[in-house]
Every structure is written in C-alpha cells, then in structure tokens.
Design a protein around this motif. Structure first.
Motif, short mmCIF file in Angstrom:
data_model
loop_
_atom_site.label_atom_id
_atom_site.label_comp_id
_atom_site.label_asym_id
_atom_site.label_seq_id
_atom_site.Cartn_x
_atom_site.Cartn_y
_atom_site.Cartn_z
N LEU A 21 2.57 7.82 7.54
CA LEU A 21 2.81 6.45 7.06
C LEU A 21 2.66 6.35 5.54
O LEU A 21 3.32 5.54 4.90
N LEU B 27 -5.45 2.64 5.89
CA LEU B 27 -4.65 3.73 5.31
C LEU B 27 -5.10 4.09 3.90
O LEU B 27 -4.71 5.14 3.37
N SER C 280 -3.94 -2.63 7.73
CA SER C 280 -3.31 -1.76 6.72
C SER C 280 -4.33 -1.10 5.81
O SER C 280 -4.11 0.00 5.31
N LEU D 263 -0.59 8.68 11.07
CA LEU D 263 -1.20 7.88 10.01
C LEU D 263 -0.95 8.52 8.64
O LEU D 263 -0.68 7.82 7.66
N LEU E 219 7.32 5.42 13.50
CA LEU E 219 6.50 5.14 12.33
C LEU E 219 6.57 3.67 11.93
O LEU E 219 5.56 3.05 11.59
N ILE F 204 6.59 4.17 3.81
CA ILE F 204 6.52 3.32 5.01
C ILE F 204 5.33 2.35 4.93
O ILE F 204 5.46 1.17 5.24
N ALA F 205 4.18 2.84 4.49
CA ALA F 205 2.99 1.99 4.41
C ALA F 205 3.13 0.88 3.39
O ALA F 205 2.38 -0.09 3.43
N LEU G 73 9.07 -5.35 8.32
CA LEU G 73 8.57 -4.77 9.57
C LEU G 73 8.74 -5.75 10.73
O LEU G 73 9.10 -5.36 11.84
N ASP H 170 0.04 -3.61 10.26
CA ASP H 170 0.23 -4.74 9.37
C ASP H 170 -0.02 -6.06 10.10
O ASP H 170 -0.75 -6.93 9.62
N MET I 14 3.47 1.09 11.86
CA MET I 14 3.13 0.34 10.66
C MET I 14 3.16 -1.15 10.92
O MET I 14 2.31 -1.91 10.43
N HIS I 15 4.11 -1.59 11.74
CA HIS I 15 4.17 -3.01 12.10
C HIS I 15 2.89 -3.43 12.82
O HIS I 15 2.32 -4.49 12.52
#
Length: 111
Positions: free
Chosen positions: A43, A98, A95, A40, A82, A58-59, A66, A90, A86-87
């Motif tokens: 990300l 984060l 999201s 995390l 990663l 990435i985030a 993604l 999301d 993240m996908h």
C-alpha cells in the motif's frame, strides 16, 4: 434485584466467572487465514497504474476516489485487492497504521 442479597449476587457472579474459565480468546477472535501481511507494505510502495491518480502511491489516494471504487466496483486482481484494503483502512480511520511503513519503503510502479 428484588429478593437477592448482596452475597447472593456475589455468588452468582462467581459461578458465572468460573464458567468462563474454559473459554479461550480464540473462541471469539476471527481467524485471518487469507491475510497477506505484505499487502500493507505494498500500500505504501505501489503506485496507481491508471486513471486520474496514475502514479500516486495507493496509500495516498484520496478517500473519495476509494469510495468511488467501492461503489462502482474494484478492478480485478492484485490492484483491486489493494484498493479494497486501502478503502477499508481509510473508511475506518486506520490509515495512520501505515505511517511506520512509509519511511522504510520506496514507491514503485504497479507490475
């Protein structure tokens, strides 16, 4: 329920509840043995090393990008893991989880 009195229903419910006393929450909770808590943090710090969004954290990658990886296949290795994580965040509207990490971390290139 025909033929059942209120007291009969209460007794049935009480018996059912007492049967549940031996059930532990861990009986239902999935185990997260392979989860990497530092993922995390990565990300919000690791930047995309290639492609259209090279240099983007990435985030911060757009959902459609993604989703494209999810359809076409994530790259191998840590960057693919990663992107897949993240996908999932999301896609499931998570999201925002984060946000607390963003202020404490500084972005760095993937290595």
């Amino acid at each position: 329920m025909p033929g059942k009195t209120f007291n009969g229903l209460v007794e049935s419910a009480s018996r059912a509840h007492s049967d549940c006393d031996s059930v532990e929450p861990s009986d239902f909770a999935p185990t997260m043995t392979d989860f990497d808590a530092d993922a995390l943090k990565r990300l919000v710090t690791v930047t995309m090393p290639f492609g259209k969004h090279k240099g983007t954290v990435i985030a911060d990658l757009p959902g459609n990008y993604l989703n494209w990886f999810a359809r076409e296949g994530f790259p191998p290795g840590q960057i693919g893991a990663l992107l897949a994580l993240m996908h999932e965040l999301d896609h499931n509207g998570l999201s925002h989880l984060l946000k607390p990490l963003r202020g404490r971390m500084s972005a760095k290139p993937f290595s």
